[in-house]
Design a protein around this motif. Sequence first.
Motif, PDB file in Angstrom:
ATOM      1  N   LEU A  58       0.876  -1.350  -0.093  1.00 61.28           N
ATOM      2  CA  LEU A  58       0.149  -0.090  -0.004  1.00 61.28           C
ATOM      3  C   LEU A  58       0.748   1.234   0.016  1.00 61.28           C
ATOM      4  O   LEU A  58       1.692   1.349   0.902  1.00 61.28           O
ATOM      5  N   THR A  59       0.629   2.259  -0.769  1.00 57.92           N
ATOM      6  CA  THR A  59       1.400   3.455  -0.846  1.00 57.92           C
ATOM      7  C   THR A  59       0.647   4.618  -0.319  1.00 57.92           C
ATOM      8  O   THR A  59      -0.417   4.323  -0.124  1.00 57.92           O
ATOM      9  N   VAL A  60       1.494   5.475   0.043  1.00 59.55           N
ATOM     10  CA  VAL A  60       0.935   6.889   0.386  1.00 59.55           C
ATOM     11  C   VAL A  60       0.077   7.649  -0.801  1.00 59.55           C
ATOM     12  O   VAL A  60       0.533   8.008  -1.934  1.00 59.55           O
ATOM     13  N   VAL A  61      -1.061   7.850  -0.312  1.00 52.85           N
ATOM     14  CA  VAL A  61      -2.107   8.557  -1.329  1.00 52.85           C
ATOM     15  C   VAL A  61      -2.375  10.172  -0.830  1.00 52.85           C
ATOM     16  O   VAL A  61      -2.453  10.135   0.601  1.00 52.85           O
ATOM     17  N   THR A  62      -2.663  10.930  -1.510  1.00 54.19           N
ATOM     18  CA  THR A  62      -2.959  12.325  -0.943  1.00 54.19           C
ATOM     19  C   THR A  62      -4.581  12.442  -1.462  1.00 54.19           C
ATOM     20  O   THR A  62      -5.170  12.020  -2.447  1.00 54.19           O
ATOM     21  N   PHE A  63      -5.227  13.371  -0.653  1.00 49.54           N
ATOM     22  CA  PHE A  63      -6.412  13.755  -0.800  1.00 49.54           C
ATOM     23  C   PHE A  63      -6.498  15.250  -1.265  1.00 49.54           C
ATOM     24  O   PHE A  63      -5.991  16.256  -0.848  1.00 49.54           O
ATOM     25  N   ASN A  64      -7.502  15.518  -2.451  1.00 50.65           N
ATOM     26  CA  ASN A  64      -7.118  16.853  -3.026  1.00 50.65           C
ATOM     27  C   ASN A  64      -8.621  17.237  -3.549  1.00 50.65           C
ATOM     28  O   ASN A  64      -9.530  16.252  -3.718  1.00 50.65           O
ATOM     29  N   GLN A  65      -8.864  18.276  -4.070  1.00 48.81           N
ATOM     30  CA  GLN A  65     -10.157  18.592  -4.787  1.00 48.81           C
ATOM     31  C   GLN A  65     -10.331  17.783  -6.326  1.00 48.81           C
ATOM     32  O   GLN A  65     -11.265  17.783  -6.417  1.00 48.81           O
ATOM     33  N   THR A  66      -9.406  17.550  -6.727  1.00 47.83           N
ATOM     34  CA  THR A  66      -9.475  16.351  -7.974  1.00 47.83           C
ATOM     35  C   THR A  66     -10.142  15.236  -7.586  1.00 47.83           C
ATOM     36  O   THR A  66     -11.249  14.671  -8.244  1.00 47.83           O
ATOM     37  N   TYR A  67      -9.828  14.724  -6.382  1.00 47.93           N
ATOM     38  CA  TYR A  67     -10.531  13.434  -6.049  1.00 47.93           C
ATOM     39  C   TYR A  67     -11.790  13.611  -5.549  1.00 47.93           C
ATOM     40  O   TYR A  67     -12.594  12.948  -6.152  1.00 47.93           O
ATOM     41  N   TRP A  68     -12.110  14.606  -5.048  1.00 48.01           N
ATOM     42  CA  TRP A  68     -13.576  15.336  -4.488  1.00 48.01           C
ATOM     43  C   TRP A  68     -14.469  15.552  -5.977  1.00 48.01           C
ATOM     44  O   TRP A  68     -15.578  14.801  -5.944  1.00 48.01           O
ATOM     45  N   ASN A  69     -13.847  15.805  -7.053  1.00 52.71           N
ATOM     46  CA  ASN A  69     -14.584  16.413  -8.084  1.00 52.71           C
ATOM     47  C   ASN A  69     -15.013  15.127  -8.875  1.00 52.71           C
ATOM     48  O   ASN A  69     -15.786  14.962  -9.810  1.00 52.71           O
ATOM     49  N   THR A  70     -13.998  14.024  -8.876  1.00 50.79           N
ATOM     50  CA  THR A  70     -14.170  12.812  -9.579  1.00 50.79           C
ATOM     51  C   THR A  70     -15.248  11.888  -9.335  1.00 50.79           C
ATOM     52  O   THR A  70     -16.027  11.372  -9.781  1.00 50.79           O
ATOM     53  N   TYR A  71     -15.274  11.896  -7.950  1.00 53.35           N
ATOM     54  CA  TYR A  71     -16.116  10.659  -7.339  1.00 53.35           C
ATOM     55  C   TYR A  71     -17.636  11.496  -6.627  1.00 53.35           C
ATOM     56  O   TYR A  71     -18.505  10.667  -6.485  1.00 53.35           O
ATOM     57  N   TYR A  72     -17.577  12.632  -6.482  1.00 57.50           N
ATOM     58  CA  TYR A  72     -18.856  13.103  -5.722  1.00 57.50           C
ATOM     59  C   TYR A  72     -19.617  14.121  -6.435  1.00 57.50           C
ATOM     60  O   TYR A  72     -20.574  14.801  -5.666  1.00 57.50           O
ATOM     61  N   VAL A  73     -19.634  14.394  -7.598  1.00 55.31           N
ATOM     62  CA  VAL A  73     -20.313  15.441  -8.384  1.00 55.31           C
ATOM     63  C   VAL A  73     -21.931  14.831  -8.258  1.00 55.31           C
ATOM     64  O   VAL A  73     -22.276  13.578  -8.442  1.00 55.31           O
ATOM     65  N   GLY A  74     -22.812  15.772  -7.951  1.00 56.07           N
ATOM     66  CA  GLY A  74     -24.130  15.270  -7.646  1.00 56.07           C
ATOM     67  C   GLY A  74     -24.572  14.885  -6.416  1.00 56.07           C
ATOM     68  O   GLY A  74     -25.920  14.753  -6.160  1.00 56.07           O
ATOM     69  N   ARG A  75     -23.435  14.869  -5.549  1.00 53.41           N
ATOM     70  CA  ARG A  75     -23.928  14.633  -4.139  1.00 53.41           C
ATOM     71  C   ARG A  75     -24.447  15.934  -3.615  1.00 53.41           C
ATOM     72  O   ARG A  75     -24.074  17.048  -3.906  1.00 53.41           O
ATOM     73  N   PRO A  76     -25.449  15.899  -2.547  1.00 51.66           N
ATOM     74  CA  PRO A  76     -25.906  17.048  -1.984  1.00 51.66           C
ATOM     75  C   PRO A  76     -24.954  17.961  -1.257  1.00 51.66           C
ATOM     76  O   PRO A  76     -25.115  19.196  -1.417  1.00 51.66           O
ATOM     77  N   TRP A  77     -23.892  17.387  -0.963  1.00 52.84           N
ATOM     78  CA  TRP A  77     -22.795  18.341  -0.462  1.00 52.84           C
ATOM     79  C   TRP A  77     -21.528  18.488  -1.129  1.00 52.84           C
ATOM     80  O   TRP A  77     -20.539  19.242  -0.790  1.00 52.84           O
ATOM     81  N   TYR A  78     -21.639  18.274  -2.544  1.00 57.94           N
ATOM     82  CA  TYR A  78     -20.671  18.155  -3.573  1.00 57.94           C
ATOM     83  C   TYR A  78     -20.092  19.692  -3.413  1.00 57.94           C
ATOM     84  O   TYR A  78     -18.945  20.089  -3.668  1.00 57.94           O
ATOM     85  N   GLY A  79     -20.821  20.884  -3.492  1.00 57.66           N
ATOM     86  CA  GLY A  79     -20.608  22.316  -3.581  1.00 57.66           C
ATOM     87  C   GLY A  79     -19.889  22.791  -2.564  1.00 57.66           C
ATOM     88  O   GLY A  79     -19.987  24.041  -2.493  1.00 57.66           O
ATOM     89  N   GLU A  80     -19.752  22.042  -1.161  1.00 58.46           N
ATOM     90  CA  GLU A  80     -19.299  22.580  -0.104  1.00 58.46           C
ATOM     91  C   GLU A  80     -17.977  22.234   0.227  1.00 58.46           C
ATOM     92  O   GLU A  80     -17.383  22.092   1.388  1.00 58.46           O
ATOM     93  N   TRP A  81     -17.255  21.986  -0.848  1.00 60.78           N
ATOM     94  CA  TRP A  81     -15.721  21.574  -0.649  1.00 60.78           C
ATOM     95  C   TRP A  81     -14.887  22.666   0.327  1.00 60.78           C
ATOM     96  O   TRP A  81     -14.193  22.024   1.179  1.00 60.78           O
TER      97      TRP A  81
END
Length: 226
Positions: free
Chosen positions: A110-133
């Motif tokens: 298992l490698t080290v992975v980072t979290f960023n807005q690209t991840y958010w935009n890739t998987y959560y478009v359409g979720r009720p809280w998507y626009g609250e990044w």
Amino acid sequence: MKRWRIMAAAILSALTIGFSMFAPVDASAATSAVAVTNVNLRAGPSTRYPVVITLPVHAALTVYGCTANTSWCDVSWGRDRGWVAANYVQVFYRGSSVVVTPTVAPAIGLTVVTFNQTYWNTYYVGRPWYGEWNVYYGGGSRSVVRGCNDDSCGAAAVTRGPYGGGRAAVGGCQDGNCGGAAVTRGPYGGGRAAVGGCNDEKCAGAAVTRGPLGNTVVRHGSVSRD
């Protein structure tokens, strides 16, 4: 407990074999695992992020990596993707089922992975809280209260951005009349207030916009419901 470990080992072993049949050549890109209990899959590596779905105990997961301190892991379950606290993720290691730790993670690839807005935009478009990044990632906050009594319903919400901006909104209905109001404050002193409502005959609203340098614009109007 011993029976659970034997069952978990068998499940993980089968998952590992199945995954290896269809996985890319780079096997270190993902690892099979199970959830050790019912646990929330979150939209980011912290409990402050919204819940994507609640995973059931023994859910078969695919793990893509973990944070640098191995406290959270990036996983998928079916079509859902998100983050689970590492101590709820169990992998098969050296003949045993163990939770992911800073020692275990690199040992199983298992490698080290980072979290960023690209991840958010890739998987959560359409979720009720998507626009609250910015609320979730930038250190802002959001609180909501709502409820009804015998005669009326009301709700209010306050959102604070990471750089000093904020927004407050309130609305409700009573005896056939509905109304609402909102105040938005920018991080540099500007702001906007709006209020509106409807009764059986008419809807009306007004807005005041104040710029950071003191200039003000007032608008208002109404319309008949006939």
